[in-house]
Scaffold this motif. Structure first.
Motif: not given
Length: 625
Positions: A317-341, A372-376
């Motif tokens: 899941m983390a790999w998919v989140v980071f690879s998707t962020l590298s291809r198409n980054s929006n605010l939602e994906r950036k926030i989610l990637a930060g929480a996953v990291a 809690t990062g996921f909650g934020i």
């Protein structure tokens, strides 16, 4: 130049302040050195103890060991007992002694110089005994103390339930309680705050799922509520359910919350497809059966295998989140990637610390707080979606306002065209009505007068009467062209004005009795004309056929809820209507009056006798007229 001068002044002021602070620190040190020393030294940490371990009825004495002592890591997943003995040098036996144990369990007994200080649970531990979840603080009375105090801690451990003993801190109550309060805040109060935040976010997710029917909100809400339960379990002592059932519930909550959160992340980034999604679905569906199988059959291999699948799912899941962020980054994906990291870093740290320090017993898992990062992130995602939705609604409203404005212009133009057509149609209908009234009324009377004039036997009086009727018809037709807007008294007044000369010429006196009347709603020229023609026909019949010398016109309102009527009565003192009048011209006139009354929605009745005739016309109007 001004800036340089200002900077120089600030540097000078800082230099003076630092020198003053150094002087104050020196004076404070001198003052403290001159104060007599107190009885208590700094808190002492006891990290060595002699231990006797009993397993399956066999006791074995070991060399002094270093604390912390983790039963499951040191002895294994078996039941047993451990007796720890420690010596505490006490410099001042006249003051109470404080003891702080960050973690001990599953059940325990604490003795000081053969005095029982505290006890929890039974030996062996009962199904609900699970004390190894929170820090413990004890105060030893001064009369129990000796210069060489013996501290004895006896634990009864249940295999697989995190039994053991941490290091022990002793000292003055003030100093030791500070340490206890700090750890209690981190392990109890901070967990309570995390639980409250997690439950609120979980309920928020459920609410959004109910209102929006977005399945990602449901996945997040369930994961957040399960993780809040996992955090809350450390505060539940004794356990709410007996072991091993309570342990299976905890395992089920863990192995279900992780894939639910992974599922939420995949949906948010629009990547809920492929083998990662299938693995996540499998872990969600199989979580409860896997825990049940481990509980029933005791399959540790299955447990390790399932935990391995969970680790693979999280990493994928983390790999998919980071690879998707590298291809198409929006605010939602950036926030989610930060929480996953953050979650991934904390999880790797926890696993590394646990494996590199097998005897670690008091370590607090960072991933518990990182969750809690996921909650934020979830709250931020909702706020971002609401912002986008609000902007979209605003844009739609603006577009709709423009469309409505354009439509309003079109409707106004169409209404104006329709109004012009209605006016033209109304004028055409009015011309047609006027032509019909002139033809049927005035024309018929003129034709009758012409025929009478062509007859040698016709008298001048008959011709004059016929012509007078034609003139009256013409006057009434002209009066009907004036819209009285339902004002019945004005309409009756016009009839009186037109017919009074005829009645006087015929020797008939007119009595007038008209009360204030309500206005007829939706009353137009056509209705006024029909009422005038009814009244003209009545008075014409009275003049021509009744032989009366007096006629009375009465008009008064008659209220009958929920409607009200205007009753108009015309009565004469003539000879009445002959029985054979149905085949005469008078009979045709009555038929015409009845037809016009029906067109008005009115009720007309005729009473006739030897003492005269009365025609009653009841006009119905709205109650609020």
């Amino acid at each position: 130049m001004a800036y340089a001068n200002s900077t120089a002044k600030v540097d000078v002021m800082l230099s003076i302040a630092i020198r003053l602070m150094n002087c104050a620190a020196l004076l404070l040190a001198i003052a403290l050195a001159s104060v007599p020393s107190v009885s208590w030294a700094a808190p002492a940490v006891i990290d060595e103890a002699e231990v006797a371990i009993t397993v399956a009825g066999t006791t074995r004495q070991t060399e002094p060991i270093h604390l912390s002592f983790n039963w499951d890591r040191s002895i294994g997943a078996v039941d047993g007992q451990a007796r720890f003995v420690m010596q505490i040098p006490v410099s001042n036996i006249s003051e109470p002694l404080a003891i702080y144990i960050p973690r001990v369990g599953n059940s325990f007994v604490v003795n000081i110089n053969q005095h029982e200080l505290a006890r929890y649970g039974s030996n062996p531990p009962g199904p609900y005994d699970d004390a190894a979840t929170r820090p413990r603080y004890f105060s030893v009375p001064a009369d129990w103390l000796t210069p060489q105090t013996t501290l004895e801690v006896i634990i009864a451990a249940k295999g697989g339930r995190f039994g053991g003993l941490s290091t022990i801190t002793t000292g003055s109550p003030e100093e030791v309680h500070k340490l206890f309060a700090r750890d209690e805040f981190e392990q109890i109060n901070l967990r309570l705050m995390l639980i409250v935040v997690g439950v609120m976010l979980g309920m928020l997710g459920l609410l959004w799922w109910v209102r929006q029917r977005d399945i990602s909100y449901l996945y997040y809400a369930l994961a957040e509520l399960l993780w809040s339960f996992l955090t809350a379990r450390h505060l539940l002592s004794p356990a709410p359910l007996p072991w091993p059932l309570w342990g299976h519930v905890i395992q089920a909550a863990f192995v279900l919350s992780v894939p639910l959160q992974c599922k939420f992340a995949l949906i948010v980034i629009d990547q809920d497809k492929g083998w990662v999604s299938k693995l996540t679905n499998f872990l969600i569906i199989g979580a409860i059966p896997a825990v049940a199988a481990v509980g029933i059959y005791g399959g540790r291999t299955l447990g390790f295998f399932w935990m391995g699948l969970l680790a693979i799912d999280v990493l994928a899941m983390a790999w998919v989140v980071f690879s998707t962020l590298s291809r198409n980054s929006n605010l939602e994906r950036k926030i989610l990637a930060g929480a996953v990291a953050i979650m991934l870093i904390c999880a790797i740290r926890d696993v590394t610390v646990r494996w590199m320090s097998p005897s670690i017993y008091t370590d607090i898992a960072w991933v518990r707080y990182a969750w809690t990062g996921f909650g934020i992130g979830f709250a931020w995602i909702i706020a971002e979606r609401m912002r986008r939705a609000t902007n979209a609604v605003s844009a739609m409203n603006a577009s709709l306002a423009d469309q409505l404005a354009a439509r309003d212009v079109e409707l106004t133009a169409a209404f104006e065209r329709e109004r012009v057509r209605d006016m033209e149609q109304g004028a055409l209908l009015e011309r047609q009505r006027l032509m019909r009234d002139l033809h049927d009324g005035l024309g018929s009377h003129l034709v009758g007068a012409l025929r009478m004039a062509q007859q040698v036997s016709a008298s001048k009086a008959e011709i004059t009467a016929q012509l007078r009727m034609a003139v009256d018809q013409l006057k009434i037709t002209v009066d009907a062209m004036q819209d009285v807007e339902g004002d019945i008294p004005s309409l009756l007044g016009a009839i009186r004005y037109r017919l009074s000369p005829r009645l006087q010429a015929a020797g008939i006196s007119l009595k007038w009795n008209v009360d204030p009347l309500p206005t007829m709603q939706h009353w137009g020229v056509r209705q006024s004309y029909d009422l005038q023609m009814i009244l003209l026909e009545v008075f014409t019949n009275i003049v021509a056929h009744s032989g009366a010398n007096c006629v009375t016109l009465s008009a008064h309102p008659h209220v009958q809820q929920p409607i009200s009527n205007i009753n108009i009565e015309i009565c004469d003192n003539g000879t009445g209507i002959p029985p054979d009048s149905s085949n005469s011209s008078a009979g045709k006139g009555m038929a015409s009056m009845l037809a016009r009354a029906k067109a008005l929605g009115a009720v007309m009745s005729i009473r006739s006798g030897t003492d005269g005739t009365c025609v009653v016309l009841a006009l119905t109007c709205a109650d609020d007229a």
